[in-house]
Structures are given as structure tokens and as C-alpha cells.
Design an enzyme around this catalytic site. Structure first.
Site, PDB file in Angstrom:
ATOM      1  CB  THR A 238      39.074  34.799  38.606  1.00  0.00           C
ATOM      2  OG1 THR A 238      38.459  35.961  38.049  1.00  0.00           O
ATOM      3  CG2 THR A 238      40.568  34.920  38.433  1.00  0.00           C
TER       4      THR A 238
ATOM      5  CG  ASP B  13      36.936  43.804  36.583  1.00  0.00           C
ATOM      6  OD1 ASP B  13      35.946  43.683  37.332  1.00  0.00           O
ATOM      7  OD2 ASP B  13      37.822  42.941  36.512  1.00  0.00           O
TER       8      ASP B  13
ATOM      9  CB  SER C 107      43.076  43.076  36.572  1.00  0.00           C
ATOM     10  OG  SER C 107      43.081  41.777  37.117  1.00  0.00           O
ATOM     11  CB  SER C 108      42.124  42.342  41.943  1.00  0.00           C
ATOM     12  OG  SER C 108      41.330  43.475  42.105  1.00  0.00           O
TER      13      SER C 108
ATOM     14  N   GLY D  73      39.414  35.791  43.341  1.00  0.00           N
ATOM     15  CA  GLY D  73      38.815  36.448  44.508  1.00  0.00           C
ATOM     16  C   GLY D  73      38.541  37.922  44.314  1.00  0.00           C
ATOM     17  N   GLY D  74      38.577  38.384  43.063  1.00  0.00           N
ATOM     18  CA  GLY D  74      38.250  39.785  42.790  1.00  0.00           C
ATOM     19  C   GLY D  74      39.171  40.709  43.566  1.00  0.00           C
TER      20      GLY D  74
HETATM   21  N1  GLU Z   1      37.863  40.152  37.058  1.00  0.00           N
HETATM   22  C1  GLU Z   1      38.574  40.283  38.275  1.00  0.00           C
HETATM   23  C2  GLU Z   1      39.929  40.944  38.051  1.00  0.00           C
HETATM   24  O1  GLU Z   1      40.469  40.893  37.017  1.00  0.00           O
HETATM   25  C3  GLU Z   1      38.839  38.987  38.949  1.00  0.00           C
HETATM   26  C4  GLU Z   1      37.616  38.379  39.506  1.00  0.00           C
HETATM   27  C5  GLU Z   1      37.867  37.275  40.494  1.00  0.00           C
HETATM   28  O2  GLU Z   1      38.954  36.973  40.822  1.00  0.00           O
HETATM   29  O3  GLU Z   1      36.949  36.701  41.007  1.00  0.00           O
HETATM   30  O4  GLU Z   1      40.461  41.502  38.949  1.00  0.00           O
END
Ligand code: GLU
Length: 600
Positions: A411, A451, A475-476, A496-497
Site C-alpha cells: 500500500t 482482506d 480495509s484499514s 500499514g495494513g
Molecule cells: N489492503 C490493506 C487495506 O486495505 C492495506 C494494506 C497495507 O496498508 O499494507 O486495509
């Protein structure tokens, strides 16, 4: 049913998250005014100030974005230019084969827009797509490379819609730099090469195309030779001319479906997106979620992101608790931040998913009385582990189960302010590292459908983020714009997930409460949480001899682990008549600016 995702182990193995427990260090004083001030000699941070500022995760993308601003383009033109370049130079993190969220402040109309270009599950998906024949969840690592994980990419549609509403330069112009870079090549950056190694560790043998492009002759691309991606140059060039229809209905759509068919021919169990799914893709204009934090208004992205809700809940809780505990102690700050984050996390893993499926009690989760109720259960002098989700208004008819945290990896975040005073805060993703590590038209294809919760229910209770046809995974990502007296004064975000709202909460409190500059804020050491322990970033003052933070938090009952973090904060802040930007030194980003007259 046992959950066998084992993500933590997988991530640990590949160094994405590294937890080290270290012995209790001895006492030192760090003031709340500078929770973890930076050692200016040691850390090189890219910063820029002026009337128009861009911060992206890659110097070539920042440069392309700035170029559009020089030509009189808007922040939206700069987003298109940066994202198309990132597709070429930072394909491990984002690209036209992925999805994204945009928060956009348009100064002329004084309006804030949230555009959702999140990937969407095919109309064909089945709720049990991540369940093996033995009834257990598929190992996460296996799912990450499955073509079934590819959601309908939304980034191109988002850029198109954003540009239609807010762009000033011709669409095609904003693609020029990316096409040249893909055709003529660029010197691979260290992070680009490291990401290929990481992808290799996760598995690339399923994709001939990935191997021949990114791992030719079984080795990393030469670090001194320009890296070219001619197929991507042709894809970008066709989208630059044909626009959205080229991507979703034209030759690019057809090639994508043909490429996926090759995987399906080999493995019958693969279910992937269809021409119809592509044709039906829609960017969704959503209502931004905003909440007052002290004298500011903080706005972020609503569901299907849980990141924005978690951030606003954290800030609301932290504000109430810190008002009650007026002591200026640094320890109080970290304790209350950790607790506020943990409580917000409990809610987001329980209540949030794409509202197209089950209703999400967003209003209830952000309601002042509800946040106060939650804050009242947090102890001033004792850490709470594994807090349960609360019962916000609007959840009365819902009987849900919580889901485990999702993993992340690929991301990027960027922020732009232009000379017209428009502000863009934009987070974009292909998930994991290089998404599925598969390609079509030289583009990395996402694996965002990992996700979703791999299991859809627990003891008969549905999970909000269960898989459904045409649904967007939780999502985050949480692009943020902050207002004071109705004008934007801060924009930021991070990859950062699951930890995205944690990083942003650290940065927002640092900027707003402790008046740290963007440079200080991207350099400060970060605190994060897991349900049953608190995580401090390695190598901060708190892990050095002389810090009392570990000891004091430990006394409050925190189980503490140390970790390196891979935030990628991009921050711009209005201060004393100009904008100041900084890029997170943990990644390769740069901040650039155009000098000129001041914004109003
Ligand atoms: N795919 C994740 C999300 O949408 C983000 C992953 C990341 O930020 O590393 O929350």
C-alpha cells in the site's frame, strides 16, 4: 471451527512484522511535548514547504506530481500523475490493477468528497472461497497468490472520476511521465529490489510473467540498469487515450480476462473476475466521516474502511480520557493512546464490513455518548486486554461474530495541496507485496479479496466482513484531512495494513497536541497495539537505556513487545502561512514544493 490463517507466523518469517521482547530498561525523561523527538543528525527526512506541496512514497512519483502542478494542474491531476508513475516504479504497493480511496477538498466549492475505488468481489464469488475441502480456512500465504483473490480493480475508475470532477489538465497529459518511465526505464530503488526478494519468499513460481519481468534469469534485476516494463507502457498509453472504457470494456479488459482464463485452464477451482464484473464496476461517492477533536474537525473514510472509524473513535476516546487525567505525564499519554486504540480495534473487527451486505452502525460507533460509555470502561491505571466490542446504537438487530485481524503489505499514501488550495489525501493498494504476484498488460494484479474474513460465521453468527458477491473487503486505509475553522490545515495517511489508524493516531496527536512539525511527526517512534499486548517501535528512546516508558507501562499491566514498523506516513501541515510536508523516513518517499504566493 479452528482458524488456521497463521498470518503472524508468515509475516514474521518474512520480516514484515518483527517482534522482539527486550529486558526492562532504566529510567529517563521524555516530555509529552516531544514524545519521541528525533535525532536530527541520524534521520534524514525529506521535507518541503511552500504554496503547493506533494508528498509521495517515491521520488519519481513526487516529481511527476509536482510537474503537473507546475503546469497549472490541480491536486487531482497530481494524484493521477503520481499514481500512474507509482504503477511503474512502486508496483509492490499500488497500481492500476489495485484499488484506492480518495479524500478531496475542493476549495472553489468548499466541499469534501470521498471516492471509493476499492476492489470488488466478482458476482460469482462464493462465501466459502477461502475454505479448504477439509473445512478449514485456507492458509493465508496460499490465498495471497491465488487468482481468485483478485478483486475488480477500482483505481483507474477512481482516477477517471476524480479527474472528471476536479482535474484541469487533459487526462492524457497526466500519463506522460509514467509512459516514458515504463518505456525507457528507471533505476530500481532499494525498496523495489527488497520487495521483489520478499515476493520471491512468498512464492512466485505460479507466475511466469512475474518471474520473467521481476526475477529474470532467477535473479534480481540489475540495480544499475534501467528497469523497463514495455507492456505496462503500452497499457498506460492505451488508458491515456481510451480512458475508463479502455480499461473496463476495451482491449485491456479483454486481455485481463484472457490472462485469468489461462490460470483457470490449469486449475478448475479458480474463480476469478469476468468481463461483466469489469463492465459493472462503479466508483462510489461516499459521505466522509468527520468528528470534532478538540478545536479541529478530523475527516476520514467511511466503511468499507474500518480505519477511519477506528481513528475517529481513538481520538474521541483519547480526548475524553486525557481531559479527565490532566497530568502532563508522558506515560499517561502512551497508556491512554494504547487503550483507546485497543477499544477501537475491538469495535472495528466486530461491526465493520461493506454496508452493501450487513448494515454498519457507523453513526452509533462515532456517537459522543457511546464513545464516553466506552471511555468510562477504560482504566486510568491498568491496561485492559482483549476488550470486547461495545453495543453502539444501530446494532440492536445485529448478532455478529468478530473477525481476526487482516494482514497487509502492499500500500502507499500520498498527499497534495495545489496553488488553488485544493487538498488530496489518497491511499492506494494492491495488497500483500506485489498483490497476487501475477500480471496482465504489465500491471500487477491485486489480491485484495484476502482482506475478507476467511470464515463467514462463528457458531452461526455472521462476520460483518464475510465474503459476498459484489462486496468490497474491509480495509484499514484511512486518508485524512483535518480542518480548523472550516479550512484544511493538515492532510495525512499511511500504509500499514491493520496498523494504519494506529500510525495515523500517533501522527495526529503528535501534530495537533504536541505541535510537532511534519518532519518530527514522521520521525517519532510509534506505539501500536494488539488485543493482548502493546507494541513499541524498536530503537526509540523507550528501548534505550534510560527510558522509563517500558517500566511504567509495564507497571500499568501492559505486556510490551518491540517491533520495527513499516509505516509510510505522508503529511502536509499548514503552519504560519505556508504548507509544510514530510515523507516517512522508513520508506523512500520525498516531499517537494513549488514556491509561490501564499494560500488564503
Ligand atoms: N489492503 C490493506 C487495506 O486495505 C492495506 C494494506 C497495507 O496498508 O499494507 O486495509
Amino acid at each position: 471451527m479452528p482458524i488456521r490463517l497463521n498470518k503472524a507466523q508468515v509475516l514474521k518469517q518474512f520480516g514484515l512484522i518483527l517482534f522482539l521482547t527486550i529486558p526492562i530498561p532504566i529510567i529517563a525523561q521524555v516530555t509529552p511535548a516531544a514524545p519521541e523527538s528525533i535525532d536530527k543528525k541520524k534521520i534524514k527526512v525529506s521535507t518541503a514547504s511552500g504554496q503547493s506541496v506533494v508528498v509521495t512514497a517515491n521520488p519519481l512519483a513526487s516529481d511527476a506530481a509536482l510537474e503537473t502542478l507546475k503546469k497549472g494542474g490541480t491536486a487531482m491531476d497530481a494524484v493521477v500523475a503520481a499514481q500512474t508513475v507509482l504503477t511503474v516504479v512502486e508496483p509492490q504497493s499500488s497500481g492500476l490493477g489495485g484499488g484506492s480511496f480518495l479524500m478531496y477538498w475542493e476549495e472553489a466549492t468548499k466541499s469534501l468528497t470521498a471516492l471509493d475505488g476499492r476492489e470488488t468481489a466478482s458476482a460469482q464469488v462464493k462465501e466459502d472461497m477461502w475454505i479448504n475441502s477439509d473445512g478449514n480456512a485456507m492458509p493465508w500465504i496460499k490465498a495471497t497468490k491465488s487468482p481468485s483473490a483478485i478483486g475488480v480493480p477500482g483505481t483507474t475508475a477512481l482516477l477517471w472520476e476524480g479527474h472528471r470532477q476536479f482535474g484541469r489538465l487533459p487526462w492524457e497529459n497526466n500519463f506522460q511521465r509514467s509512459i516514458v518511465l515504463a518505456k525507457q526505464g528507471f533505476i530500481p530503488s532499494p525498496r523495489f529490489l527488497r520487495s521483489i526478494s520478499l515476493a520471491k519468499g512468498l512464492g512466485i513460481s505460479h507466475s511466469k510473467d512475474f518471474k520473467s519481468l521481476y526475477f529474470p534469469n532467477n535473479s534480481l534485476p540489475n540495480q544499475n540498469v534501467p528497469f523497463r516494463n514495455k507492456e505496462l507502457a503500452s497499457t498506460l498509453s492505451r488508458i491515456s487515450k481510451g480512458g475508463i472504457n479502455e480499461f473496463y470494456l476495451g482491449s485491456i479488459a479483454n486481455e485481463l480476462i484472457d490472462d485469468l482464463q489461462l490460470f483457470k485452464n490449469k486449475k478448475k477451482e479458480i474463480k476469478s473476475i469476468t468481463n461483466e464484473d469489469l463492465a459493472n464496476y462503479k466508483v462510489i461517492k461516499r459521505e466522509p466521516i468527520c468528528k470534532r477533536y478538540k478545536s479541529w474537525k478530523v475527516c476520514s473514510f467511511p466503511p468499507p474502511s474500518g480505519g477511519g472509524v477506528a481513528l475517529l473513535q481513538t481520538l474521541g476516546t483519547y480526548e475524553l480520557l486525557s481531559k479527565k487525567n490532566v497530568s502532563e505525564s508522558t506515560i499517561k499519554h502512551w497508556h491512554l493512546l494504547a487503550e483507546s486504540l485497543r477499544f477501537a480495534d475491538a469495535d472495528r473487527s466486530h461491526w465493520i464490513g461493506d454496508p452493501i451486505d450487513l448494515p454498519v452502525p457507523t453513526k452509533g460507533l462515532l456517537d459522543d455518548n457511546y464513545i464516553e460509555e466506552r471511555a468510562n470502561t477504560i482504566k486510568n491505571n491498568k491496561a485492559t486486554f482483549r476488550p470486547l466490542a461495545g453495543k453502539p446504537k444501530g446494532s440492536e438487530l445485529l448478532d455478529l461474530a468478530s473477525q481476526p485481524r487482516t494482514a497487509g503489505g502492499g500500500t502507499t499514501h500520498l498527499v497534495v495541496v495545489d496553488k488553488y488550495a485544493n487538498v488530496a489525501s489518497y491511499t492506494s493498494s494492491v495488497e500483500t507485496v506485489f498483490g497476487t504476484r501475477t500480471l496482465s498488460g504489465g500491471m500487477i494484479l491485486n489480491n485484495q479479496l484476502t482482506d475478507f474474513s476467511f470464515i463467514s460465521k462463528v457458531k452461526g453468527k455472521p462476520i460483518a466482513n464475510r465474503i459476498k458477491p459484489n462486496k468490497r473487503p474491509l480495509s484499514s486505509m484511512a486518508p485524512v484531512i483535518v480542518f480548523k475553522d472550516n479550512r484544511p490545515v493538515l492532510a495525512l495517511g499511511s500504509p500499514g495494513g491493520w496498523l494504519i489508524p494506529h500510525y495515523i493516531a500517533n501522527a495526529l496527536i503528535g501534530t495537533l497536541d504536541f505541535q510537532l512539525s511534519p518532519k518530527e511527526v514522521v520521525s517519532q517512534k510509534l506505539l501500536s497495539v494488539q488485543p493482548s499486548y502493546t507494541v513499541l517501535e524498536k530503537d526509540g528512546n523507550w528501548s534505550k537505556e534510560g527510558s522509563n516508558i517500558y517500566q511504567s507501562l509495564f507497571k500499568l499491566g501492559h505486556q510490551i513487545k518491540y517491533s520495527s514498523f513499516s509505516s509510510g506516513l505522508a503529511v502536509i501541515k499548514w503552519h504560519k502561512g505556508s504548507w509544510h510536508g514530510a515523507a516517512d523516513p522508513r520508506r523512500e518517499g520525498t516531499a517537494l514544493s513549488l514556491q509561490g504566493k501564499k494560500n488564503p
